[in-house]
Design a protein around this motif. Sequence first.
Motif, PDB file in Angstrom:
ATOM      1  N   THR A  75       0.851  -1.189   0.000  1.00  0.00           N
ATOM      2  CA  THR A  75       0.000   0.000   0.000  1.00  0.00           C
ATOM      3  C   THR A  75       0.887   1.240   0.000  1.00  0.00           C
ATOM      4  OG1 THR A  75      -1.701  -1.212   1.205  1.00  0.00           O
ATOM      5  CG2 THR A  75      -1.834   1.186   1.264  1.00  0.00           C
ATOM      6  N   TRP A  76       0.479   2.220  -0.796  1.00  0.00           N
ATOM      7  CA  TRP A  76       1.256   3.445  -0.985  1.00  0.00           C
ATOM      8  C   TRP A  76       0.360   4.661  -0.780  1.00  0.00           C
ATOM      9  CZ3 TRP A  76       6.423   2.980  -2.403  1.00  0.00           C
ATOM     10  CH2 TRP A  76       6.827   1.714  -2.822  1.00  0.00           C
ATOM     11  N   ALA A  77       0.884   5.673  -0.111  1.00  0.00           N
ATOM     12  CA  ALA A  77       0.215   6.976  -0.003  1.00  0.00           C
ATOM     13  C   ALA A  77       0.941   7.918  -0.956  1.00  0.00           C
ATOM     14  CB  ALA A  77       0.283   7.498   1.421  1.00  0.00           C
ATOM     15  N   CYS A  78       0.181   8.580  -1.823  1.00  0.00           N
ATOM     16  CA  CYS A  78       0.794   9.418  -2.855  1.00  0.00           C
ATOM     17  C   CYS A  78       0.283  10.848  -2.785  1.00  0.00           C
ATOM     18  CB  CYS A  78       0.483   8.863  -4.244  1.00  0.00           C
ATOM     19  SG  CYS A  78       1.042   7.172  -4.493  1.00  0.00           S
ATOM     20  N   GLN A  79       1.201  11.766  -3.000  1.00  0.00           N
ATOM     21  CA  GLN A  79       0.890  13.185  -3.155  1.00  0.00           C
ATOM     22  C   GLN A  79       1.187  13.528  -4.602  1.00  0.00           C
ATOM     23  OE1 GLN A  79      -0.073  15.499  -0.732  1.00  0.00           O
ATOM     24  NE2 GLN A  79      -0.314  13.797   0.694  1.00  0.00           N
ATOM     25  N   GLY A  80       0.234  14.123  -5.273  1.00  0.00           N
ATOM     26  CA  GLY A  80       0.424  14.466  -6.668  1.00  0.00           C
ATOM     27  C   GLY A  80       0.189  15.937  -6.929  1.00  0.00           C
ATOM     28  N   GLN A  81       0.775  16.395  -8.027  1.00  0.00           N
ATOM     29  CA  GLN A  81       0.560  17.774  -8.458  1.00  0.00           C
ATOM     30  C   GLN A  81       0.273  17.754  -9.953  1.00  0.00           C
ATOM     31  OE1 GLN A  81       0.591  20.627  -6.340  1.00  0.00           O
ATOM     32  NE2 GLN A  81      -0.474  21.371  -8.143  1.00  0.00           N
ATOM     33  N   GLU A  82      -0.955  18.118 -10.314  1.00  0.00           N
ATOM     34  CA  GLU A  82      -1.329  18.182 -11.729  1.00  0.00           C
ATOM     35  C   GLU A  82      -0.959  19.548 -12.285  1.00  0.00           C
ATOM     36  OE1 GLU A  82      -5.173  16.567 -12.957  1.00  0.00           O
ATOM     37  OE2 GLU A  82      -5.410  15.867 -10.890  1.00  0.00           O
ATOM     38  N   THR A  83      -0.498  19.562 -13.520  1.00  0.00           N
ATOM     39  CA  THR A  83      -0.149  20.816 -14.180  1.00  0.00           C
ATOM     40  C   THR A  83      -1.400  21.669 -14.325  1.00  0.00           C
ATOM     41  OG1 THR A  83       1.610  19.705 -15.379  1.00  0.00           O
ATOM     42  CG2 THR A  83       0.852  21.804 -16.273  1.00  0.00           C
ATOM     43  N   GLY A  84      -1.306  22.946 -13.915  1.00  0.00           N
ATOM     44  CA  GLY A  84      -2.416  23.877 -14.053  1.00  0.00           C
ATOM     45  C   GLY A  84      -3.409  23.846 -12.915  1.00  0.00           C
ATOM     46  N   ILE A  85      -3.206  22.976 -11.918  1.00  0.00           N
ATOM     47  CA  ILE A  85      -4.106  22.913 -10.767  1.00  0.00           C
ATOM     48  C   ILE A  85      -3.296  23.244  -9.522  1.00  0.00           C
ATOM     49  CG2 ILE A  85      -5.586  21.408  -9.372  1.00  0.00           C
ATOM     50  CD1 ILE A  85      -6.264  19.909 -11.934  1.00  0.00           C
ATOM     51  N   ASP A  86      -3.755  24.226  -8.759  1.00  0.00           N
ATOM     52  CA  ASP A  86      -2.994  24.692  -7.601  1.00  0.00           C
ATOM     53  C   ASP A  86      -2.953  23.685  -6.462  1.00  0.00           C
ATOM     54  OD1 ASP A  86      -2.356  27.086  -8.832  1.00  0.00           O
ATOM     55  OD2 ASP A  86      -4.140  28.106  -8.064  1.00  0.00           O
ATOM     56  N   ALA A  87      -4.079  23.081  -6.143  1.00  0.00           N
ATOM     57  CA  ALA A  87      -4.154  22.187  -4.990  1.00  0.00           C
ATOM     58  C   ALA A  87      -3.531  20.825  -5.326  1.00  0.00           C
ATOM     59  CB  ALA A  87      -5.601  22.002  -4.570  1.00  0.00           C
ATOM     60  N   PRO A  88      -2.696  20.304  -4.435  1.00  0.00           N
ATOM     61  CA  PRO A  88      -2.155  18.962  -4.662  1.00  0.00           C
ATOM     62  C   PRO A  88      -3.259  17.914  -4.526  1.00  0.00           C
ATOM     63  CG  PRO A  88      -1.471  19.787  -2.517  1.00  0.00           C
ATOM     64  CD  PRO A  88      -2.211  20.892  -3.202  1.00  0.00           C
ATOM     65  N   THR A  89      -3.038  16.773  -5.134  1.00  0.00           N
ATOM     66  CA  THR A  89      -3.991  15.669  -5.052  1.00  0.00           C
ATOM     67  C   THR A  89      -3.386  14.549  -4.219  1.00  0.00           C
ATOM     68  OG1 THR A  89      -3.156  14.650  -7.072  1.00  0.00           O
ATOM     69  CG2 THR A  89      -4.994  16.184  -7.299  1.00  0.00           C
ATOM     70  N   GLU A  90      -4.237  13.761  -3.609  1.00  0.00           N
ATOM     71  CA  GLU A  90      -3.791  12.612  -2.829  1.00  0.00           C
ATOM     72  C   GLU A  90      -4.477  11.375  -3.360  1.00  0.00           C
ATOM     73  OE1 GLU A  90      -4.335  13.145   1.345  1.00  0.00           O
ATOM     74  OE2 GLU A  90      -3.270  15.062   1.370  1.00  0.00           O
ATOM     75  N   MET A  91      -3.769  10.262  -3.288  1.00  0.00           N
ATOM     76  CA  MET A  91      -4.379   8.987  -3.643  1.00  0.00           C
ATOM     77  C   MET A  91      -3.661   7.875  -2.898  1.00  0.00           C
ATOM     78  SD  MET A  91      -3.127   7.925  -7.547  1.00  0.00           S
ATOM     79  CE  MET A  91      -4.626   8.528  -8.192  1.00  0.00           C
ATOM     80  N   THR A  92      -4.355   6.768  -2.731  1.00  0.00           N
ATOM     81  CA  THR A  92      -3.791   5.583  -2.108  1.00  0.00           C
ATOM     82  C   THR A  92      -3.737   4.489  -3.161  1.00  0.00           C
ATOM     83  OG1 THR A  92      -4.765   6.204   0.009  1.00  0.00           O
ATOM     84  CG2 THR A  92      -4.059   3.924  -0.229  1.00  0.00           C
ATOM     85  N   LEU A  93      -2.604   3.825  -3.240  1.00  0.00           N
ATOM     86  CA  LEU A  93      -2.427   2.734  -4.196  1.00  0.00           C
ATOM     87  C   LEU A  93      -2.303   1.422  -3.429  1.00  0.00           C
ATOM     88  CD1 LEU A  93       0.401   4.301  -6.419  1.00  0.00           C
ATOM     89  CD2 LEU A  93      -2.056   4.607  -6.645  1.00  0.00           C
ATOM     90  N   HIS A  94      -2.968   0.390  -3.929  1.00  0.00           N
ATOM     91  CA  HIS A  94      -2.865  -0.962  -3.363  1.00  0.00           C
ATOM     92  C   HIS A  94      -2.460  -1.884  -4.506  1.00  0.00           C
ATOM     93  CE1 HIS A  94      -5.112   0.398   0.187  1.00  0.00           C
ATOM     94  NE2 HIS A  94      -5.955   0.966  -0.663  1.00  0.00           N
ATOM     95  N   TYR A  95      -1.282  -2.506  -4.421  1.00  0.00           N
ATOM     96  CA  TYR A  95      -0.815  -3.434  -5.454  1.00  0.00           C
ATOM     97  C   TYR A  95      -0.608  -4.820  -4.854  1.00  0.00           C
ATOM     98  CZ  TYR A  95       0.154   0.360  -8.718  1.00  0.00           C
ATOM     99  OH  TYR A  95       0.028   1.419  -9.572  1.00  0.00           O
ATOM    100  N   ARG A  96      -0.937  -5.847  -5.666  1.00  0.00           N
ATOM    101  CA  ARG A  96      -0.707  -7.231  -5.248  1.00  0.00           C
ATOM    102  C   ARG A  96      -0.431  -8.075  -6.485  1.00  0.00           C
ATOM    103  NH1 ARG A  96      -5.294 -10.165  -6.481  1.00  0.00           N
ATOM    104  NH2 ARG A  96      -7.154  -8.912  -6.821  1.00  0.00           N
ATOM    105  N   ALA A  97       0.285  -9.159  -6.274  1.00  0.00           N
ATOM    106  CA  ALA A  97       0.517 -10.124  -7.348  1.00  0.00           C
ATOM    107  C   ALA A  97      -0.680 -11.058  -7.397  1.00  0.00           C
ATOM    108  CB  ALA A  97       1.794 -10.908  -7.083  1.00  0.00           C
ATOM    109  N   SER A  98      -1.065 -11.439  -8.606  1.00  0.00           N
ATOM    110  CA  SER A  98      -2.165 -12.383  -8.789  1.00  0.00           C
ATOM    111  C   SER A  98      -1.836 -13.233 -10.012  1.00  0.00           C
ATOM    112  CB  SER A  98      -3.487 -11.641  -8.987  1.00  0.00           C
ATOM    113  OG  SER A  98      -4.543 -12.563  -9.183  1.00  0.00           O
ATOM    114  N   GLY A  99      -1.231 -14.383  -9.770  1.00  0.00           N
ATOM    115  CA  GLY A  99      -0.807 -15.230 -10.885  1.00  0.00           C
ATOM    116  C   GLY A  99       0.235 -14.504 -11.707  1.00  0.00           C
ATOM    117  N   GLY A 100       0.009 -14.401 -12.991  1.00  0.00           N
ATOM    118  CA  GLY A 100       0.928 -13.702 -13.881  1.00  0.00           C
ATOM    119  C   GLY A 100       0.600 -12.234 -14.043  1.00  0.00           C
ATOM    120  N   TRP A 101      -0.077 -11.663 -13.076  1.00  0.00           N
ATOM    121  CA  TRP A 101      -0.516 -10.270 -13.168  1.00  0.00           C
ATOM    122  C   TRP A 101      -0.078  -9.489 -11.941  1.00  0.00           C
ATOM    123  CZ3 TRP A 101      -3.775  -8.952 -17.340  1.00  0.00           C
ATOM    124  CH2 TRP A 101      -4.239 -10.035 -18.102  1.00  0.00           C
TER     125      TRP A 101
END
Length: 173
Positions: free
Chosen positions: A46-72
């Motif tokens: 699990t990852w906590a991310c801070q992002g900054q989009e071009t042209g948008i003043d306020a930063p964005t936040e998102m949470t990422l969840h990654y897992r292995a599943s077979g060949g994916w």
Amino acid sequence: MTRPGLSCRSPSFRLFVPALIALALIALAGPRPAAAASLVERLAGTWACQGQETGIDAPTEMTLHYRASGGWIIGEMVQENGEILLDVWRRGASGDFTDRRILSHDATMEMELRDVSGDHLNLEGEMRHVLGDSAPIREVLRFIDNDRFDAIWEMETEGHWAPILTRVCTRTG
């Protein structure tokens, strides 16, 4: 004195020398680390991310969840507004994770891993919007260490690449 069998002029010798050189180069290079295994190991969690989009003043936040599943590798991106994006990596013809697709409510991004250079992964592809627009995109993932990576997203407009999003992610689990 000549020995019977292998001489410098024999066809066998001409085949033997290049094969011997190739084997020596492979041995000197050592084993190639498995890109697929390291990508799974690096992204899983699990990852906590801070992002900054071009042209948008306020930063964005998102949470990422990654897992292995077979060949994916299956990823779920949860944005601060509650929107969920699906991030799926699959193995390409090489056996490594080279194909990636991100699905959102209004767009699909299809990318291929173009280059791995140390801790940098370079992906390129196309973003398609549900209304029919599309644009070339690319992302550079840079792993700082096992608990942090940065991502820079760019879109090609009018013949040049322009940054559209910068993201810093830290592992939380």
